[in-house]
Design an enzyme around this catalytic site. Structure first.
Site, PDB file in Angstrom:
ATOM      1  N   GLY A 147      -6.153 -84.135 -15.419  1.00 58.30           N
ATOM      2  CA  GLY A 147      -5.941 -85.165 -14.407  1.00 58.30           C
ATOM      3  C   GLY A 147      -5.072 -86.302 -14.917  1.00 58.30           C
ATOM      4  O   GLY A 147      -4.151 -86.759 -14.233  1.00 58.30           O
ATOM      5  N   GLY A 148      -5.352 -86.762 -16.153  1.00 56.72           N
ATOM      6  CA  GLY A 148      -4.567 -87.844 -16.722  1.00 56.72           C
ATOM      7  C   GLY A 148      -3.137 -87.445 -17.003  1.00 56.72           C
ATOM      8  O   GLY A 148      -2.195 -88.190 -16.692  1.00 56.72           O
ATOM      9  N   GLY A 149      -2.950 -86.273 -17.583  1.00 58.20           N
ATOM     10  CA  GLY A 149      -1.604 -85.809 -17.881  1.00 58.20           C
ATOM     11  C   GLY A 149      -0.788 -85.576 -16.633  1.00 58.20           C
ATOM     12  O   GLY A 149       0.400 -85.944 -16.563  1.00 58.20           O
ATOM     13  N   GLU A 209      -0.384 -82.437 -23.495  1.00 58.21           N
ATOM     14  CA  GLU A 209      -1.303 -81.359 -23.862  1.00 58.21           C
ATOM     15  C   GLU A 209      -2.615 -81.694 -23.188  1.00 58.21           C
ATOM     16  O   GLU A 209      -3.223 -82.726 -23.459  1.00 58.21           O
ATOM     17  CB  GLU A 209      -1.438 -81.302 -25.381  1.00 58.21           C
ATOM     18  N   CYS A 252      -9.623 -79.149 -28.528  1.00 59.70           N
ATOM     19  CA  CYS A 252      -8.810 -78.574 -27.453  1.00 59.70           C
ATOM     20  C   CYS A 252      -8.690 -77.064 -27.588  1.00 59.70           C
ATOM     21  O   CYS A 252      -8.248 -76.399 -26.639  1.00 59.70           O
ATOM     22  CB  CYS A 252      -7.423 -79.218 -27.426  1.00 59.70           C
ATOM     23  N   SER A 299      -6.810 -85.258 -20.664  1.00 60.53           N
ATOM     24  CA  SER A 299      -7.277 -84.400 -19.573  1.00 60.53           C
ATOM     25  C   SER A 299      -6.129 -83.933 -18.693  1.00 60.53           C
ATOM     26  O   SER A 299      -5.042 -84.523 -18.681  1.00 60.53           O
ATOM     27  CB  SER A 299      -8.273 -85.172 -18.710  1.00 60.53           C
TER      28      SER A 299
END
Length: 533
Positions: free
Chosen positions: A245-247, A266, A303, A243
């Protein structure tokens, strides 16, 4: 071979159980837990990195041929275990057997492609500028350079491709091919599946006589384990698929380190599809059918799933809604992803500018029907209205049609977009000024542009660009698919006035590997004739 495991994590070939918080492996098809796993801790991160640093010294002595052979053995070991891990992955992901059989082939295929790349050797990008002692006003030195391994790499497995982007997916294969040890933070959605891939690489390392510290698998839930891994001073780069947010969180952690490192992330994309007027007039039905299949494919959990469709006012949205309503619902990968989709759909339903043509909130979030929404371009572009709200990815079978009054409005929508992995254009008139203008807008906003097709599906090849401008990915020039992905996990060394016998073989005068090199600004595979004094 059917391996039986008592524990869930591995450091340098040794299985163990973490001592942190517990989390569950979940079967989304049955909507129930199937195993309980203990998270790893900072102590495990330290142990894995200690083993990786030791392994790096030994990896640096391995030849290209030896690394290529190890990768081929690794692919063989994965195939030897597929009869055991495919049923486990089906339970942990809800994905069908045929899909996972295909993904096994892709995973092994990309590992073997990296093996071929490494064996050939030109990926080193060897560059040689020979000396000129007679140059004035100062002599020119002999300078040579090539790509070398970077160091321990942290890899975060993805949820939607448990094999091809999982424990030994593209990021891991690229890092290993460059000669780096890897520490994989297993995705919490499929910890049982990850164990089989850990066993496969442990078998391959042993058979190829490679250091066992080349690989570690750390299982865990939450954000703490991943944060500690990225913070560790011995980690030199990060591969991440997930995501935004995570990246972005990992990017921020990496940037704040005493030694900042790159996070190749990504993070998602709405993959806009633009349908030019002449294509809309000539083949609306075929386009609608193709789009419906693309939106629903894999329950929309790709994706490159098309999340935004831009066209002139027409019957296309109704056609597309009809074909989407006929699609068989799939299974969401986990309850968290299902809940996120429902929350996004609820937000759209509360927006008076958005009209649902099919789908919507589901009584069975883990098996949702595909949703199609539409909005007028004027509302999409309205001053004071957050375009980002409409351009945010909904990870699941959902898409938004933007109905435009003119091609000028279509161009305005294109101009409003941020970075994406893909953009698709359906067109028949390749000489039109509108198409030329659209291409000019999409090129700097997109990693890959498709004509007259559908974005789902990524060819694993040297020319593939699976990345795009932020927020699709963290580095627009980098790709996470195809053998060009190796360039993310290398450093570069220059060798000035070195004796020929001390140089890496890729830079020696005789070019014993026969690789393509840049010699005095010209590509060549020939040996260098050096006149002796």
């Amino acid at each position: 071979m059917n391996t039986v495991f008592d524990t869930h994590s591995m450091i340098a070939g040794q299985w163990f159980e973490g001592s942190g918080d517990s989390f569950e492996s979940w079967d989304p098809s049955l909507n129930k837990a199937i195993a309980n796993i203990k998270s790893c801790t900072l102590l495990d991160v330290n142990a894995a990195l200690s083993a990786a640093v030791e392994a790096k010294t030994l990896l640096d002595t391995k030849t290209s041929a030896e690394i290529a052979e190890f990768l081929n053995v690794l692919a063989d070991e994965i195939e030897a275990l597929k009869g055991a891990f495919i049923p486990v992955a089906m339970a942990e992901t809800g994905l069908p057997e045929a899909r996972l059989q295909g993904e096994t082939g892709r995973t092994c295929g990309q590992i073997r492609a990296f093996a071929a790349l490494v064996a050939e050797g030109s990926w080193r990008q060897a560059s040689i500028d020979t000396a000129d002692p007679n140059r004035q006003p100062v002599p020119k030195p002999d300078v040579r350079a090539m790509n070398i391994s970077l160091g321990p790499i942290a890899v975060f497995g993805a949820s939607n491709f448990p094999f091809a982007f999982g424990t030994l997916g593209g990021d891991s294969a690229a890092a290993l091919a460059a000669g780096n040890p890897i520490i994989v933070k297993g995705h919490p959605s499929h910890p049982l599946t990850s164990r089989y891939f850990a066993q496969a690489i442990a078998n391959a390392l042993q058979k190829a006589d490679f250091p066992m510290g080349t690989f570690s698998l750390l299982q865990g839930c939450g954000t703490e384990l991943g944060s500690e891994l990225v913070k560790h001073p011995e980690i030199k780069a990060v591969g991440f698929t997930g995501s935004l947010g995570g990246g972005r969180a990992l990017m921020d952690i990496a940037a704040k380190r005493a030694e900042p490192i790159p996070v190749y992330a990504e993070m998602g994309s709405i993959n806009p599809v633009f349908i030019m007027p002449e294509a809309l007039d000539s083949r609306s039905d075929a386009i609608a059918q193709g789009l419906a299949g693309s939106i629903a494919m894999g329950c929309g959990q790709f994706c490159t799933s098309p999340g935004l469709i831009v066209c002139l006012n027409s019957e296309l949205p109704k056609l597309l809604a009809h074909y989407l309503s006929e699609q068989t619902p799939g299974v969401m990968l986990n309850p968290g992803i299902a809940d996120a989709m429902q929350s996004a759909l609820a937000s759209r339903q509360n927006n008076s500018r958005v009209e649902f043509l099919t789908g919507g909130l589901s009584d069975t979030p883990l098996t949702p029907k595909a949703s199609l929404m539409q909005i007028n371009a004027a509302d999409f572009l309205a001053s004071g209205q957050s375009i980002a709200e409409y351009s945010e990815e909904i990870f699941g079978p959902a898409s938004l049609v933007v109905n435009c009054e003119s091609t000028e409005q279509m161009l305005a929508v294109a101009k409003s977009l941020s970075g994406n992995l893909t953009a698709t254009i359906h067109a028949d008139d390749y000489q039109s000024q509108s198409l030329s203008a659209l291409l000019s807008l999409l090129k700097p906003r997109t990693g890959r542009i498709l004509f007259n097709g559908f974005p789902t599906g990524v060819e694993v090849c040297q020319s593939m660009q699976h990345g795009g401008p932020y927020p699709a990915s963290s580095f627009a020039h980098a790709t996470s698919v195809g053998t060009a992905a190796i360039s993310r996990f290398v450093s570069r060394n220059a060798y000035q006035n070195w004796p020929d016998e001390l140089l890496p073989v890729e830079l020696q005068n005789d070019n014993p590997m026969g690789i393509l090199r840049m010699i005095d600004n010209h590509y060549s595979r020939t040996a260098i004739a050096i006149e002796k004094a």
